[in-house]
Design a protein around this motif. Structure first.
Motif, PDB file in Angstrom:
ATOM      1  N   ILE A 103     -57.031   8.951  41.003  1.00 54.91           N
ATOM      2  CA  ILE A 103     -56.701   7.546  40.785  1.00 54.91           C
ATOM      3  C   ILE A 103     -55.535   7.250  41.576  1.00 54.91           C
ATOM      4  O   ILE A 103     -54.573   7.841  42.289  1.00 54.91           O
ATOM      5  N   GLN A 104     -55.708   6.105  42.232  1.00 55.90           N
ATOM      6  CA  GLN A 104     -54.994   5.250  43.322  1.00 55.90           C
ATOM      7  C   GLN A 104     -54.653   3.961  42.529  1.00 55.90           C
ATOM      8  O   GLN A 104     -55.297   3.505  41.570  1.00 55.90           O
ATOM      9  N   VAL A 105     -53.461   3.676  42.861  1.00 56.62           N
ATOM     10  CA  VAL A 105     -52.926   2.540  42.000  1.00 56.62           C
ATOM     11  C   VAL A 105     -52.126   1.418  43.214  1.00 56.62           C
ATOM     12  O   VAL A 105     -51.587   1.874  44.248  1.00 56.62           O
ATOM     13  N   VAL A 106     -52.571   0.168  42.997  1.00 55.73           N
ATOM     14  CA  VAL A 106     -52.070  -0.970  43.856  1.00 55.73           C
ATOM     15  C   VAL A 106     -51.430  -1.818  42.919  1.00 55.73           C
ATOM     16  O   VAL A 106     -51.968  -2.417  41.923  1.00 55.73           O
ATOM     17  N   VAL A 107     -50.114  -2.346  43.373  1.00 55.92           N
ATOM     18  CA  VAL A 107     -49.211  -3.465  42.766  1.00 55.92           C
ATOM     19  C   VAL A 107     -49.050  -4.484  43.581  1.00 55.92           C
ATOM     20  O   VAL A 107     -48.554  -4.458  44.718  1.00 55.92           O
ATOM     21  N   ARG A 108     -49.606  -5.817  43.353  1.00 57.99           N
ATOM     22  CA  ARG A 108     -49.401  -6.838  44.139  1.00 57.99           C
ATOM     23  C   ARG A 108     -48.808  -8.046  43.432  1.00 57.99           C
ATOM     24  O   ARG A 108     -48.779  -8.039  42.255  1.00 57.99           O
ATOM     25  N   SER A 109     -48.286  -8.778  44.297  1.00 56.44           N
ATOM     26  CA  SER A 109     -47.745 -10.373  43.693  1.00 56.44           C
ATOM     27  C   SER A 109     -48.091 -11.176  44.593  1.00 56.44           C
ATOM     28  O   SER A 109     -47.616 -11.415  45.882  1.00 56.44           O
ATOM     29  N   GLY A 110     -49.323 -11.961  44.378  1.00 55.85           N
ATOM     30  CA  GLY A 110     -50.070 -12.911  45.343  1.00 55.85           C
ATOM     31  C   GLY A 110     -50.461 -11.880  46.538  1.00 55.85           C
ATOM     32  O   GLY A 110     -51.233 -11.195  46.269  1.00 55.85           O
ATOM     33  N   ALA A 111     -50.196 -12.592  47.704  1.00 52.88           N
ATOM     34  CA  ALA A 111     -50.718 -11.861  48.751  1.00 52.88           C
ATOM     35  C   ALA A 111     -49.969 -10.594  49.335  1.00 52.88           C
ATOM     36  O   ALA A 111     -50.167  -9.801  50.136  1.00 52.88           O
ATOM     37  N   SER A 112     -48.766 -10.390  48.634  1.00 54.35           N
ATOM     38  CA  SER A 112     -47.538  -9.289  48.989  1.00 54.35           C
ATOM     39  C   SER A 112     -48.125  -8.106  48.368  1.00 54.35           C
ATOM     40  O   SER A 112     -48.533  -8.214  47.115  1.00 54.35           O
ATOM     41  N   VAL A 113     -48.097  -6.967  48.816  1.00 56.05           N
ATOM     42  CA  VAL A 113     -48.158  -5.699  48.144  1.00 56.05           C
ATOM     43  C   VAL A 113     -46.713  -4.995  47.824  1.00 56.05           C
ATOM     44  O   VAL A 113     -45.966  -4.704  48.775  1.00 56.05           O
ATOM     45  N   LEU A 114     -46.568  -5.188  46.421  1.00 57.37           N
ATOM     46  CA  LEU A 114     -45.268  -4.510  46.047  1.00 57.37           C
ATOM     47  C   LEU A 114     -45.173  -2.771  46.114  1.00 57.37           C
ATOM     48  O   LEU A 114     -44.027  -2.415  46.430  1.00 57.37           O
ATOM     49  N   ALA A 115     -46.231  -2.307  45.786  1.00 59.16           N
ATOM     50  CA  ALA A 115     -46.371  -0.951  46.031  1.00 59.16           C
ATOM     51  C   ALA A 115     -47.705  -0.490  45.943  1.00 59.16           C
ATOM     52  O   ALA A 115     -48.701  -1.067  45.574  1.00 59.16           O
ATOM     53  N   SER A 116     -48.195   0.687  46.587  1.00 61.40           N
ATOM     54  CA  SER A 116     -49.495   0.972  46.768  1.00 61.40           C
ATOM     55  C   SER A 116     -49.632   2.705  47.041  1.00 61.40           C
ATOM     56  O   SER A 116     -48.649   3.136  47.750  1.00 61.40           O
ATOM     57  N   THR A 117     -50.429   3.384  46.480  1.00 62.68           N
ATOM     58  CA  THR A 117     -50.703   4.767  46.996  1.00 62.68           C
ATOM     59  C   THR A 117     -51.895   4.870  47.876  1.00 62.68           C
ATOM     60  O   THR A 117     -52.135   5.936  48.498  1.00 62.68           O
ATOM     61  N   LEU A 118     -52.369   3.640  48.501  1.00 66.17           N
ATOM     62  CA  LEU A 118     -53.088   3.484  49.580  1.00 66.17           C
ATOM     63  C   LEU A 118     -52.450   2.824  50.678  1.00 66.17           C
ATOM     64  O   LEU A 118     -51.266   2.302  50.460  1.00 66.17           O
ATOM     65  N   PRO A 119     -52.850   3.085  51.743  1.00 69.08           N
ATOM     66  CA  PRO A 119     -52.352   2.313  52.957  1.00 69.08           C
ATOM     67  C   PRO A 119     -52.157   0.721  52.681  1.00 69.08           C
ATOM     68  O   PRO A 119     -52.931   0.125  51.965  1.00 69.08           O
ATOM     69  N   ALA A 120     -51.156   0.125  53.175  1.00 67.88           N
ATOM     70  CA  ALA A 120     -50.824  -1.194  52.843  1.00 67.88           C
ATOM     71  C   ALA A 120     -51.857  -2.350  53.271  1.00 67.88           C
ATOM     72  O   ALA A 120     -52.112  -3.183  52.754  1.00 67.88           O
ATOM     73  N   THR A 121     -52.596  -2.023  54.586  1.00 67.03           N
ATOM     74  CA  THR A 121     -53.582  -3.002  55.128  1.00 67.03           C
ATOM     75  C   THR A 121     -54.648  -2.944  54.102  1.00 67.03           C
ATOM     76  O   THR A 121     -55.306  -4.135  53.546  1.00 67.03           O
ATOM     77  N   THR A 122     -55.163  -1.683  53.774  1.00 63.44           N
ATOM     78  CA  THR A 122     -56.269  -1.691  52.776  1.00 63.44           C
ATOM     79  C   THR A 122     -55.709  -2.277  51.413  1.00 63.44           C
ATOM     80  O   THR A 122     -56.877  -2.896  50.785  1.00 63.44           O
TER      81      THR A 122
END
Length: 624
Positions: A150-169
């Motif tokens: 399980i991978q998780v990405v938290v975004r707000s609009g175009a900004s990545v607030l937190a991610s267990t994946l690379p930020a670019t991905t």
């Protein structure tokens, strides 16, 4: 075409084609099983993510209210410092304070999520203060949800607030469901739904990625499924050949028996010989015939029970007090009783109002004209009216009159494809009679209920209802600490009006003053006849200055009244004295006493004036 050829064709249609389709679906299901598992896991984690976010937001709301109580009266210049200190002591991830439309303090990380909001509504001259508090950062949230596969990405609009994946991905991920590829791995993507509330107007999107690892057993599963389906087809074909020979020799006997049964003749059983399958089938055929005959008798008995149930339901109508639910129940019961596919019910609120639709079932637009004709006939005859159009049969039944000799309560209309029997029409009449009695009970209950809370002379709330409403308002005041105003108003020298002009003129004065009080108050205010010529007005969310202004407006309106005398020769003018009070403590008796005391002061000081009560509490309203 021979029977054997037909059977072979039938075999192809009902066995070969469905099995081919089943084989295709089985292979697809095998291929999609791993994706389905990944979807289920991703959606499950998404559900947990929504729950955690909601729980964190709820906890933050409690912290926000605590912080709001601490900073509600702090000067604006001191807010940044006090906010920073309190946020640090409470170990909050982020705190923002907005005064009016301006943010005056912002403490903590910008990656904080799941904010809780509290609003402090200021008194006159003090702007609204809004406190937004968060206890959770996006990084904490993402790592709490992440796990094996399980991978998780938290975004707000175009900004990545937190991610267990690379930020670019993480930035390039689509905000939708489906399969995404990251590097050499495929994931099934799920989201928490519409954007979650963030700070200000920003929305937070949470993407859950479940590893879509395909098992190596797919090929073996496909082979096993293919062998099973092929074996089933061979056995089915062999059995069809044997069955066709046996069916040809037995078909004529069953055909004759079926014709007798179709004609309603249950007296001649199917002849059976031997103990083979057809002999057993013949016995079962005979058993079915006997059961069918019994079932017809049972259906007739069941119809009698349905009639009795409908009559009992009609009697139950008399105890119902929900007018809309009663009408819908009457329509549904009428449709069930007559086996109708469509229907509607129309009713009127009073004898002076027209009929309006109260509910319908099914599409009626195509038969609107014949429905109107059937309803017109039912209303004009005071019973049942019928109409037919395009193969649809319509029956309408009128509900009894609201008052003797007056218009009907309403009309129930049902539609079906078959003719309505006399029994069906009698059921509709019985149901209409019971529904009419129930409607009369509902109207009587509403009249009694209205009389219990409304003063007949002035149309204002009664003293008892006033006490109930004020008690309920003060309960809210004790909980949320907002001010509530109260005006006590008394008509000056009212006794002399009765003594000089009579009590009928006094009643006219009371009605005119009550109408002036009602017209000068707001929709949220509650006007009541407190007793005799004394009136009262409850003013929610109103401080002392507002209550005084409202009282002056009412007093001025009363002073300008020109009330016609009963002899019609001239007009009578009256004045009123008022006492205004306000409290945010929630003590009903003290508030009434304060307003009443101010009223007596106004009387002593010369009447036709408004006096403020002494302020009892600071006019500060706490935000939620």
């Amino acid at each position: 075409m021979s029977f054997r050829t037909r059977l072979t064709s039938f075999f192809v249609v009902i066995v070969v084609v469905p099995m081919a389709a089943m084989a295709f679906l089985v292979f697809r299901l095998i291929d999609d099983s791993q994706s389905g598992k990944a979807d289920a896991r991703a959606n499950g984690v998404a559900g947990v993510a929504r729950s955690i976010y909601a729980s964190a937001s709820t906890q933050a709301s409690l912290q926000a209210r605590t912080l709001a109580r601490e900073l509600a009266l702090v000067p604006v210049a001191q807010l940044p410092g006090r906010t920073s200190r309190l946020g640090g002591e409470a170990r909050l991830a982020r705190v923002t304070v907005r005064v009016g439309g301006t943010i005056v303090a912002a403490v903590g990380t910008r990656t904080a999520i799941a904010p809780g909001i509290a609003v402090v509504t200021g008194s006159t001259g003090r702007p609204i203060r809004t406190f937004a508090v968060s206890q959770l950062t996006a990084e904490q949230y993402a790592h709490e949800l992440a796990g094996p596969g399980i991978q998780v990405v938290v975004r707000s609009g175009a900004s990545v607030l937190a991610s267990t994946l690379p930020a670019t991905t993480a930035r390039s991920l689509p905000a939708r469901h489906g399969t995404v590829t990251v590097g050499s791995r495929s994931y099934r993507l799920a989201t928490t739904g519409p954007g979650l509330a963030g700070f200000g107007t920003s929305r937070v999107d949470v993407l859950i990625l479940s590893d879509e690892a395909v098992s190596g057993s797919v090929a073996a599963d496909r082979l096993l499924a293919a062998v099973f389906i092929a074996g089933f087809l061979v056995l089915a074909f062999f059995f069809s050949l044997l069955s066709s020979r046996a069916l040809q020799s037995q078909l004529s006997r069953f055909l004759d028996a079926a014709r007798r049964l179709a004609g309603g003749d249950f007296s001649s059983p199917v002849p059976t010989a031997g103990r083979d399958e057809f002999a057993l089938l013949g016995e079962e055929f005979n058993t079915m015939s006997r059961q069918l005959e019994r079932r017809l008798d049972e259906l007739e008995q069941e119809r009698s029970r349905v009639r009795e149930s409908i009559r009992r339901i009609g009697e139950a109508f008399a105890s119902g007090l929900d007018r809309q639910a009663l009408l819908e129940l009457a329509l549904r019961t009428a449709m069930d009783a007559t086996d109708a596919q469509h229907g509607r019910v129309s009713a009127r609120e009073s004898a002076a109002e027209p009929l309006t639709e109260a509910g319908h079932v099914g599409r009626l637009a195509d038969v609107e004209t014949p429905i109107h004709e059937a309803e017109r006939r039912a209303l004009s005859a005071g019973g049942v009216g019928q109409a037919t159009a395009d193969g649809v049969h319509i029956a309408s039944v009128a509900l009894g009159p609201i008052v003797p000799g007056g218009p009907a309560h309403g009309v129930i209309t049902v539609c079906r494809e078959d003719h309505f029997s006399d029994d069906d029409l009698e059921l509709l009449r019985t149901l209409a009679a019971q529904a009419t009695l129930a409607m009369a009970n509902v109207n009587l209950h509403h009249d009694i209920q209205r009389q219990a809370i409304t003063d007949d002379l002035t149309g204002l709330a009664t003293h008892g209802h006033f006490q109930q409403l004020l008690s309920a308002e003060m309960e809210e005041v004790r909980r949320y600490r907002y001010p509530v105003g109260l005006i006590m108003l008394d008509i000056d020298d009212f006794k002399s009006v009765n003594d000089v002009y009579g009590h009928q003129q006094g009643d006219l004065v009371l009605r005119a003053v009550a109408n002036a009080l009602r017209e000068t108050s707001r929709d949220v205010d509650v006007a009541a006849r407190y007793g005799g010529e004394e009136l009262a007005l409850i003013l929610p969310h109103t401080d002392l200055a507002g209550a005084y202004e409202m009282a002056e407006r009412a007093r001025t309106a009363i002073e300008s009244l020109a009330i016609p005398l009963t002899d019609g020769q001239e007009a009578l003018r009256v004045t009123a004295s008022a006492g205004a009070a306000s409290s945010s403590e929630g003590d009903k008796n003290e508030l009434i006493a304060a307003a009443d005391g101010a009223l007596y002061v106004a009387k002593r000081e010369g009447k036709n004036r408004t006096v403020k009560a002494e302020p009892r509490t600071a006019n500060v309203v706490g935000g939620e």
